[in-house]
Design a protein around this motif. Structure first.
Motif: not given
Length: 145
Positions: A100-105
């Motif tokens: 996602d936009a927060n680099a969370k998979e």
């Protein structure tokens, strides 16, 4: 269906919706559990209306297409074209991890979710390019006339 029947049906649906809205408004704003109980029938009513409108729309569309063989041929050609676009998008899609936009998979690499996400992105991109090409073609055709 005649116009009078539809008018009465719409009025009944509107009255039910208004009554459910009043039911929600009568609950104290601080009572979260009461708001939940009061809003539940409104949500259920909305879902029923949504499903009914989808069913009616699909049935009316199918009846209209089935009555006109030329329209049926065009509709089947359009569905086939969309299937080809989705197939091509699926074939070139990768299975990398979806973040996602927060680099969370969101989806792990190699999963079917990541493959379908990539397919949707590629398919949308292809449709954007095709739609843009038709738009520019139509614009240029209009300018020439």
């Amino acid at each position: 269906m005649n116009k009078r029947f539809l008018t009465i049906l719409i009025a009944i649906i509107g009255l039910i919706g208004f009554a459910l809205y009043i039911n929600i408004m009568m609950v104290d704003g601080e009572d979260k559990a009461g708001q939940d109980v009061a809003a539940s029938p409104m949500v259920t009513f909305s879902i029923v209306l949504l499903i009914a409108s989808i069913v009616i729309t699909v049935l009316a569309s199918l009846m209209g297409v089935l009555k006109n063989p030329a329209a049926l041929k065009k509709a089947l050609l359009g569905v086939l074209s969309l299937g080809v676009v989705i197939l091509i998008a699926y074939l070139i899609a990768d299975s990398n991890a979806v973040v996602d936009a927060n680099a969370k998979e969101i989806a792990a690499a190699g999963s079917s979710v990541s493959k379908m996400t990539s397919t949707g992105i590629w398919g949308s991109l292809f449709l954007l390019v095709v739609g843009g090409a038709f738009f520019i073609f139509d614009l240029l055709k209009g300018l020439i006339k």
